[in-house]
Design a protein around this motif. Structure first.
Motif, PDB file in Angstrom:
ATOM      1  N   UNK A  55      16.162  33.167  72.828  1.00 36.76           N
ATOM      2  CA  UNK A  55      14.758  33.516  72.626  1.00 36.76           C
ATOM      3  C   UNK A  55      14.372  34.530  73.688  1.00 36.76           C
ATOM      4  N   UNK A  56      13.719  35.599  73.239  1.00 38.31           N
ATOM      5  CA  UNK A  56      13.334  36.675  74.138  1.00 38.31           C
ATOM      6  C   UNK A  56      11.898  36.468  74.619  1.00 38.31           C
ATOM      7  N   UNK A  57      11.663  36.644  75.921  1.00 42.44           N
ATOM      8  CA  UNK A  57      10.339  36.537  76.511  1.00 42.44           C
ATOM      9  C   UNK A  57      10.046  37.830  77.257  1.00 42.44           C
ATOM     10  N   UNK A  58       8.808  38.300  77.170  1.00 40.91           N
ATOM     11  CA  UNK A  58       8.422  39.554  77.819  1.00 40.91           C
ATOM     12  C   UNK A  58       7.056  39.369  78.466  1.00 40.91           C
ATOM     13  N   UNK A  59       6.928  39.809  79.712  1.00 40.30           N
ATOM     14  CA  UNK A  59       5.625  39.778  80.382  1.00 40.30           C
ATOM     15  C   UNK A  59       4.767  40.922  79.864  1.00 40.30           C
ATOM     16  N   UNK A  60       3.507  40.909  80.231  1.00 38.64           N
ATOM     17  CA  UNK A  60       2.658  42.052  79.904  1.00 38.64           C
ATOM     18  C   UNK A  60       3.142  43.259  80.707  1.00 38.64           C
ATOM     19  N   UNK A  61       2.912  44.424  80.170  1.00 36.80           N
ATOM     20  CA  UNK A  61       3.297  45.656  80.848  1.00 36.80           C
ATOM     21  C   UNK A  61       2.197  46.015  81.848  1.00 36.80           C
ATOM     22  N   UNK A  62       2.593  46.333  83.072  1.00 35.33           N
ATOM     23  CA  UNK A  62       1.636  46.742  84.099  1.00 35.33           C
ATOM     24  C   UNK A  62       1.445  48.251  83.969  1.00 35.33           C
ATOM     25  N   UNK A  63       0.228  48.663  83.677  1.00 37.74           N
ATOM     26  CA  UNK A  63      -0.066  50.083  83.459  1.00 37.74           C
ATOM     27  C   UNK A  63       0.091  50.904  84.737  1.00 37.74           C
ATOM     28  N   UNK A  64       0.517  52.137  84.532  1.00 32.03           N
ATOM     29  CA  UNK A  64       0.575  53.110  85.617  1.00 32.03           C
ATOM     30  C   UNK A  64       1.725  52.894  86.575  1.00 32.03           C
ATOM     31  N   UNK A  65       1.574  53.478  87.758  1.00 34.66           N
ATOM     32  CA  UNK A  65       2.608  53.444  88.796  1.00 34.66           C
ATOM     33  C   UNK A  65       2.276  52.349  89.809  1.00 34.66           C
ATOM     34  N   UNK A  66       3.246  51.441  90.056  1.00 30.00           N
ATOM     35  CA  UNK A  66       2.995  50.350  90.994  1.00 30.00           C
ATOM     36  C   UNK A  66       4.347  49.796  91.462  1.00 30.00           C
ATOM     37  N   UNK A  67       4.659  49.927  92.754  1.00 30.36           N
ATOM     38  CA  UNK A  67       5.921  49.402  93.282  1.00 30.36           C
ATOM     39  C   UNK A  67       5.844  47.904  93.558  1.00 30.36           C
ATOM     40  N   UNK A  68       4.638  47.336  93.489  1.00 27.72           N
ATOM     41  CA  UNK A  68       4.425  45.899  93.703  1.00 27.72           C
ATOM     42  C   UNK A  68       3.594  45.324  92.548  1.00 27.72           C
ATOM     43  N   UNK A  69       4.119  45.366  91.330  1.00 26.80           N
ATOM     44  CA  UNK A  69       3.312  44.943  90.175  1.00 26.80           C
ATOM     45  C   UNK A  69       3.089  43.434  90.113  1.00 26.80           C
ATOM     46  N   UNK A  70       1.911  43.050  89.630  1.00 23.59           N
ATOM     47  CA  UNK A  70       1.587  41.640  89.377  1.00 23.59           C
ATOM     48  C   UNK A  70       1.685  41.395  87.883  1.00 23.59           C
ATOM     49  N   UNK A  71       2.460  40.376  87.509  1.00 25.51           N
ATOM     50  CA  UNK A  71       2.652  40.068  86.102  1.00 25.51           C
ATOM     51  C   UNK A  71       1.819  38.868  85.648  1.00 25.51           C
ATOM     52  N   UNK A  72       1.636  37.885  86.522  1.00 27.71           N
ATOM     53  CA  UNK A  72       0.837  36.717  86.180  1.00 27.71           C
ATOM     54  C   UNK A  72       1.303  36.022  84.906  1.00 27.71           C
ATOM     55  N   UNK A  73       2.612  35.913  84.727  1.00 32.82           N
ATOM     56  CA  UNK A  73       3.193  35.365  83.499  1.00 32.82           C
ATOM     57  C   UNK A  73       3.576  33.905  83.691  1.00 32.82           C
ATOM     58  N   UNK A  74       3.238  33.080  82.706  1.00 37.42           N
ATOM     59  CA  UNK A  74       3.673  31.681  82.687  1.00 37.42           C
ATOM     60  C   UNK A  74       3.986  31.292  81.253  1.00 37.42           C
ATOM     61  N   UNK A  75       5.060  30.556  81.102  1.00 40.99           N
ATOM     62  CA  UNK A  75       5.380  29.972  79.809  1.00 40.99           C
ATOM     63  C   UNK A  75       6.045  28.629  80.051  1.00 40.99           C
ATOM     64  N   UNK A  76       5.938  27.757  79.077  1.00 42.08           N
ATOM     65  CA  UNK A  76       6.538  26.435  79.184  1.00 42.08           C
ATOM     66  C   UNK A  76       7.564  26.269  78.068  1.00 42.08           C
ATOM     67  N   UNK A  77       8.764  25.911  78.460  1.00 44.44           N
ATOM     68  CA  UNK A  77       9.845  25.652  77.519  1.00 44.44           C
ATOM     69  C   UNK A  77       9.960  24.138  77.361  1.00 44.44           C
ATOM     70  N   UNK A  78       9.829  23.652  76.143  1.00 44.52           N
ATOM     71  CA  UNK A  78       9.828  22.207  75.899  1.00 44.52           C
ATOM     72  C   UNK A  78      11.130  21.805  75.203  1.00 44.52           C
ATOM     73  N   UNK A  79      11.737  20.745  75.698  1.00 45.21           N
ATOM     74  CA  UNK A  79      12.995  20.237  75.143  1.00 45.21           C
ATOM     75  C   UNK A  79      12.795  18.777  74.750  1.00 45.21           C
ATOM     76  N   UNK A  80      13.022  18.499  73.491  1.00 43.65           N
ATOM     77  CA  UNK A  80      12.893  17.139  72.967  1.00 43.65           C
ATOM     78  C   UNK A  80      14.285  16.520  72.860  1.00 43.65           C
ATOM     79  N   UNK A  81      14.459  15.326  73.360  1.00 42.76           N
ATOM     80  CA  UNK A  81      15.724  14.594  73.249  1.00 42.76           C
ATOM     81  C   UNK A  81      16.937  15.483  73.569  1.00 42.76           C
TER      82      UNK A  81
END
Length: 148
Positions: A70-96
């Motif tokens: 499964x492919x996951x992608x953060x939001x794209x940070x616009x413009x030029x930034x050597x220290x970008x903030x992505x603020x990405x969170x996802x939860x992967x759930x596994x049953x049994x």
């Protein structure tokens, strides 16, 4: 550490992968990975930011990673930034959890790609590629479900 294709250090990625029980309880009490078999649990994946990216590739950055096909992608940070903030969170759930998942967690490598554009290039081509990949992934998953 972030490494380029030649293995050279080119920055840091603030990344966390934390396991939790299905009700958000801590499961750090487990002594052996085999204790996960048959258990329902989840991983929270957090990608906060990157630091010290090379100037020449610090345009329109985002992070891409795969987990169990499964492919996951953060939001794209616009413009030029050597220290970008992505603020990405996802939860992967596994049953049994089954042995196949345990083998994956113990033996596979998690690869997180930070992608950016050289100065002067725009993300239009990359965005079209990402849309095409997402459509392909959806079709592939539907096909897999039909095969079961």
């Amino acid at each position: 550490d972030i490494l380029d294709l030649k293995g050279k250090d080119c920055g840091k990625l603030d990344l966390k992968m934390l396991p939790f029980g299905i009700e958000d309880e801590e499961i750090d009490y487990l002594q052996d990975p085999k204790e996960l078999l048959g258990m329902s649990f989840k991983f929270q994946v957090s990608i906060d930011s990157a630091k010290g990216l090379p100037e020449k590739y610090a345009n329109y950055t985002h992070v891409n990673f795969m987990f169990q096909d499964k492919n996951f992608v953060t939001k794209m940070v616009d413009g030029h930034n050597t220290n970008p903030s992505f603020g990405f969170k996802t939860t992967l759930i596994f049953e049994d959890a089954e042995q196949e998942l345990l083998d994956y967690l113990l033996n596979e490598v998690a690869v997180f790609e930070i992608r950016g554009f050289p100065e002067g290039q725009t993300p239009v081509v990359e965005s079209a590629e990402m849309v095409l990949k997402a459509k392909f992934e959806k079709a592939r998953n539907a096909w897999k479900e039909d095969q079961e």
